[in-house]
Design an enzyme around this catalytic site. Structure first.
Site, mmCIF file in Angstrom:
data_model
loop_
_atom_site.group_PDB
_atom_site.id
_atom_site.type_symbol
_atom_site.label_atom_id
_atom_site.label_comp_id
_atom_site.label_asym_id
_atom_site.label_seq_id
_atom_site.Cartn_x
_atom_site.Cartn_y
_atom_site.Cartn_z
ATOM 1 N N HIS A 178 -86.370 -0.126 96.961
ATOM 2 C CA HIS A 178 -85.993 -0.560 95.601
ATOM 3 C C HIS A 178 -85.174 0.515 94.883
ATOM 4 O O HIS A 178 -85.729 1.377 94.203
ATOM 5 C CB HIS A 178 -87.255 -0.905 94.803
ATOM 6 C CG HIS A 178 -86.953 -1.616 93.521
ATOM 7 N ND1 HIS A 178 -87.875 -2.430 92.900
ATOM 8 C CD2 HIS A 178 -85.849 -1.642 92.740
ATOM 9 C CE1 HIS A 178 -87.335 -2.922 91.789
ATOM 10 N NE2 HIS A 178 -86.113 -2.441 91.670
ATOM 11 N N HIS A 209 -81.202 1.233 92.745
ATOM 12 C CA HIS A 209 -79.965 0.694 92.160
ATOM 13 C C HIS A 209 -78.920 1.804 92.261
ATOM 14 O O HIS A 209 -78.894 2.710 91.439
ATOM 15 C CB HIS A 209 -80.177 0.323 90.692
ATOM 16 C CG HIS A 209 -81.241 -0.712 90.477
ATOM 17 N ND1 HIS A 209 -80.966 -2.042 90.284
ATOM 18 C CD2 HIS A 209 -82.594 -0.612 90.430
ATOM 19 C CE1 HIS A 209 -82.096 -2.716 90.120
ATOM 20 N NE2 HIS A 209 -83.097 -1.870 90.200
ATOM 21 N N ARG A 255 -75.679 1.631 92.052
ATOM 22 C CA ARG A 255 -74.592 1.478 91.060
ATOM 23 C C ARG A 255 -73.195 1.321 91.618
ATOM 24 O O ARG A 255 -72.225 1.344 90.869
ATOM 25 C CB ARG A 255 -74.591 2.675 90.085
ATOM 26 C CG ARG A 255 -75.905 2.954 89.392
ATOM 27 C CD ARG A 255 -76.424 1.767 88.643
ATOM 28 N NE ARG A 255 -77.524 2.117 87.713
ATOM 29 C CZ ARG A 255 -78.397 1.248 87.252
ATOM 30 N NH1 ARG A 255 -78.341 -0.032 87.634
ATOM 31 N NH2 ARG A 255 -79.349 1.618 86.413
ATOM 32 N N ASN A 269 -77.642 -5.855 91.317
ATOM 33 C CA ASN A 269 -77.083 -5.947 89.955
ATOM 34 C C ASN A 269 -75.994 -4.906 89.698
ATOM 35 O O ASN A 269 -76.051 -4.117 88.770
ATOM 36 C CB ASN A 269 -78.193 -5.847 88.893
ATOM 37 C CG ASN A 269 -78.987 -4.563 88.958
ATOM 38 O OD1 ASN A 269 -79.061 -3.923 90.004
ATOM 39 N ND2 ASN A 269 -79.590 -4.156 87.850
ATOM 40 N N LYS A 311 -83.020 -10.934 96.099
ATOM 41 C CA LYS A 311 -83.660 -10.428 94.872
ATOM 42 C C LYS A 311 -83.277 -11.337 93.716
ATOM 43 O O LYS A 311 -82.111 -11.671 93.550
ATOM 44 C CB LYS A 311 -83.164 -9.000 94.603
ATOM 45 C CG LYS A 311 -83.477 -8.442 93.209
ATOM 46 C CD LYS A 311 -84.927 -8.024 93.089
ATOM 47 C CE LYS A 311 -85.291 -7.505 91.697
ATOM 48 N NZ LYS A 311 -84.736 -6.219 91.350
ATOM 49 N N HIS A 367 -88.045 -9.590 90.152
ATOM 50 C CA HIS A 367 -88.358 -8.886 88.913
ATOM 51 C C HIS A 367 -89.033 -9.936 88.036
ATOM 52 O O HIS A 367 -88.372 -10.805 87.480
ATOM 53 C CB HIS A 367 -87.102 -8.329 88.235
ATOM 54 C CG HIS A 367 -87.412 -7.628 86.945
ATOM 55 N ND1 HIS A 367 -87.063 -6.327 86.685
ATOM 56 C CD2 HIS A 367 -88.086 -8.041 85.839
ATOM 57 C CE1 HIS A 367 -87.494 -5.969 85.486
ATOM 58 N NE2 HIS A 367 -88.115 -7.000 84.943
ATOM 59 N N HIS A 391 -92.240 -3.621 91.222
ATOM 60 C CA HIS A 391 -92.680 -2.757 90.108
ATOM 61 C C HIS A 391 -93.746 -3.340 89.192
ATOM 62 O O HIS A 391 -93.513 -3.540 88.008
ATOM 63 C CB HIS A 391 -91.461 -2.290 89.291
ATOM 64 C CG HIS A 391 -90.466 -3.344 88.891
ATOM 65 N ND1 HIS A 391 -90.814 -4.587 88.439
ATOM 66 C CD2 HIS A 391 -89.108 -3.304 88.861
ATOM 67 C CE1 HIS A 391 -89.718 -5.274 88.153
ATOM 68 N NE2 HIS A 391 -88.681 -4.513 88.413
ATOM 69 N N ASP A 425 -87.630 1.967 92.154
ATOM 70 C CA ASP A 425 -86.775 1.370 91.125
ATOM 71 C C ASP A 425 -85.839 2.443 90.549
ATOM 72 O O ASP A 425 -85.631 2.524 89.336
ATOM 73 C CB ASP A 425 -87.591 0.721 90.002
ATOM 74 C CG ASP A 425 -86.763 -0.283 89.213
ATOM 75 O OD1 ASP A 425 -85.602 -0.531 89.593
ATOM 76 O OD2 ASP A 425 -87.268 -0.802 88.211
ATOM 77 N N HIS A 459 -79.156 6.139 84.752
ATOM 78 C CA HIS A 459 -78.218 6.031 83.629
ATOM 79 C C HIS A 459 -77.958 7.453 83.155
ATOM 80 O O HIS A 459 -78.831 8.319 83.291
ATOM 81 C CB HIS A 459 -78.827 5.234 82.469
ATOM 82 C CG HIS A 459 -79.192 3.823 82.808
ATOM 83 N ND1 HIS A 459 -78.277 2.805 82.873
ATOM 84 C CD2 HIS A 459 -80.390 3.258 83.109
ATOM 85 C CE1 HIS A 459 -78.883 1.673 83.192
ATOM 86 N NE2 HIS A 459 -80.169 1.920 83.346
HETATM 87 O O1 DOR Z 1 -85.431 -0.550 83.995
HETATM 88 C C1 DOR Z 1 -84.776 -1.184 84.794
HETATM 89 N N1 DOR Z 1 -83.548 -0.797 85.146
HETATM 90 N N2 DOR Z 1 -85.315 -2.276 85.320
HETATM 91 C C2 DOR Z 1 -84.596 -3.120 86.067
HETATM 92 O O2 DOR Z 1 -85.123 -4.118 86.490
HETATM 93 C C3 DOR Z 1 -83.156 -2.846 86.334
HETATM 94 C C4 DOR Z 1 -82.872 -1.425 86.224
HETATM 95 C C5 DOR Z 1 -81.415 -1.079 86.174
HETATM 96 O O3 DOR Z 1 -80.648 -1.607 86.982
HETATM 97 O O4 DOR Z 1 -81.036 -0.250 85.331
HETATM 98 ZN ZN ZN Z 2 -86.601 -4.948 88.080
HETATM 99 ZN ZN ZN Z 3 -85.004 -2.530 89.938
#
Ligand code: DOR
Ligand code: ZN
Ligand code: ZN
Length: 424
Positions: free
Chosen positions: A65, A67, A69, A99, A153, A184, A208, A290, A294
């Site tokens: 899990h 991300h 980017r 995503n 997902k 999610h 999560h 997860d 950022h």
């Molecule tokens: O806090 C989160 N950030 N939860 C998510 O489900 C997505 C993730 C993100 O992509 O920033």
């Molecule tokens: Zn999530």
């Molecule tokens: Zn996530």
């Protein structure tokens, strides 16, 4: 033809406290035993004998899990920086979430993303395909039949990205057409996901899970022989942040009030405790981070959901072992074996002859301060655990038989990460 590289790992210790030595031939584990005679490699210039001096040897962590980017949001992270963070911390395989921009909701986008990862990642990688609010079941079918991914997902609550699915018909179609569906889902959406899985699905992985209330829903489903069957199993994932952080820590400083925000949000200390108890009762299947980087400027400016995680997950868990909260055997199950089993990853997640040589060596007694005694490889440049004093740190990472991290440094000359393959 060039001869395979040989590595002999001497004097390791496994999670049971037994001595372990490993012979790696090329990218494969050739032999695992209590004692490997290295003398036959003495004159082999392709062989390296590595004495790991009693360190804990585990399969590399598989974090299903993250991300990363890329594409589209690469000012926060990309496959190079994200995979470096993984390599340093002992994560030899990550799975990326859909995503991104564009979202990974067409076969074409998935193939494009794979190309980028192949060019850049220094650890292994896999991809969860995305279910789309615009109904992409045809794409789901294409992806699953082509074998380019075997998981989907979906987002059933609002979070970072534009992937929320609210239409019941589309949700039903996803469950009908996918194999394992990762969700999610928060609060009552968990009930809905369990129901959809029972009626239409072939497997549900609840990402999560943050709280006692929500976890109880999943545990009850797991124990119910109509809701959790071989045809449609139910799996539970928890994150390190829902184990180690809570609202009390979040509210303790102005800065934490902004930084420690994610979906699902942090809960109470009592929820942390319930999650730990569930782990030790064997009711949790995996730890997934997860990892959702950022920039700190974005986090401080306005509420932004997500925090980095791959760089600290294993060290936090080893520290928890040192505090008597969990066994090493359980860490290995949650972070290596179960992720491979659940995602049906071919020949990874275990130290076994014939498997890929994804191996880590951990100094379980090393004391260090997060963000002070170590680099931050993630492009976001921060960690929610800064200044935490931990005991236990990854010391060596081997990916497909290549040492990608040792002596506190990433080996800049190797890039041995590969895409995962599936065993069904
Ligand atoms: O806090 C989160 N950030 N939860 C998510 O489900 C997505 C993730 C993100 O992509 O920033
Ligand atoms: Zn999530
Ligand atoms: Zn996530």
């Amino acid at each position: 033809m060039a001869r395979n590289k040989i590595i002999v790992l001497k004097n390791g210790m496994d999670v049971f406290g037994n001595k372990i030595e490993i012979l790696i031939n090329g990218e494969i584990i050739e032999k695992v035993s209590e004692n490997i005679d290295e003398s036959r490699f003495e004159n082999n210039e392709n062989a390296r004998i590595v004495d790991i001096e009693g360190k804990l040897v585990m399969p590399g962590v598989i974090d299903v899990h993250t991300h990363m980017r890329e594409p589209g949001i690469t000012y926060k992270e990309d496959f190079a920086t994200g995979s470096r963070a993984c390599a340093k911390a002992g994560v030899t395989t990550f799975y990326d979430m859909p995503n991104t921009i564009p979202a990974t909701t067409t076969l074409e986008n998935l193939l494009e993303k794979k190309k980028l990862a192949r060019e850049k990642s220094i650890v292994n990688f896999g991809f969860h395909f995305g279910g789309s609010k615009n109904d992409n079941v045809e794409e789901i079918e294409r992806v699953l039949t082509s074998g380019e991914s075997n998981t989907v997902k979906i987002f059933m609550n609002v979070t970072t990205g534009e992937m929320l699915i609210e239409d019941d018909e589309i949700l039903k179609n996803v469950f009908e057409n996918a194999k394992l569906v990762l969700v999610h889902a928060e609060h009552e959406m968990i009930d809905k996901a369990i129901e959809l899985n029972k009626n239409y699905g072939k497997g549900l992985y609840v990402c999560h899970i943050p709280s006692a209330d929500e976890l109880k829903k999943v545990i009850n489903a797991k124990k119910n022989n109509k809701l959790n069957t071989k045809e449609h199993p139910v799996y539970a994932e928890v994150t390190p942040h829902h184990l180690f952080l809570n609202t009390e820590i979040r509210e303790s400083t102005e800065r934490n009030r902004m930084l420690l925000r994610m979906k699902p949000e942090l809960r109470e200390k009592s929820d942390n405790e319930f999650l730990w108890e569930a782990i030790n009762r064997g009711e949790i299947d995996t730890i997934g981070t997860d990892h959702a980087p950022h920039l700190i400027s974005e986090k401080l400016e306005k509420i932004t959901f997500g925090m980095p995680g791959v760089e600290t997950s294993l060290a936090l868990m080893i520290n928890a072992f040192n505090e008597g909260k969990i066994s090493l055997e359980m860490i290995q199950k949650l972070m290596c074996e179960n992720p491979a089993k659940i995602m049906k990853i071919e020949k990874r997640g275990k130290i076994q002859e014939g498997y890929f040589a994804d191996i880590i060596a951990i100094d379980t007694q090393k004391e260090w301060i997060v963000g002070i005694d170590d680099t931050i490889e993630s492009k976001c440049g921060w960690t929610p655990y800064e200044n935490w004093k931990l005991r236990g740190k990854n010391a060596m990472t081997i990916v497909n038989g290549e040492i990608v991290y040792e002596n506190g440094k990433i080996n800049e000359n190797v890039k041995s990460g590969k895409e995962v393959e599936f065993c069904d």
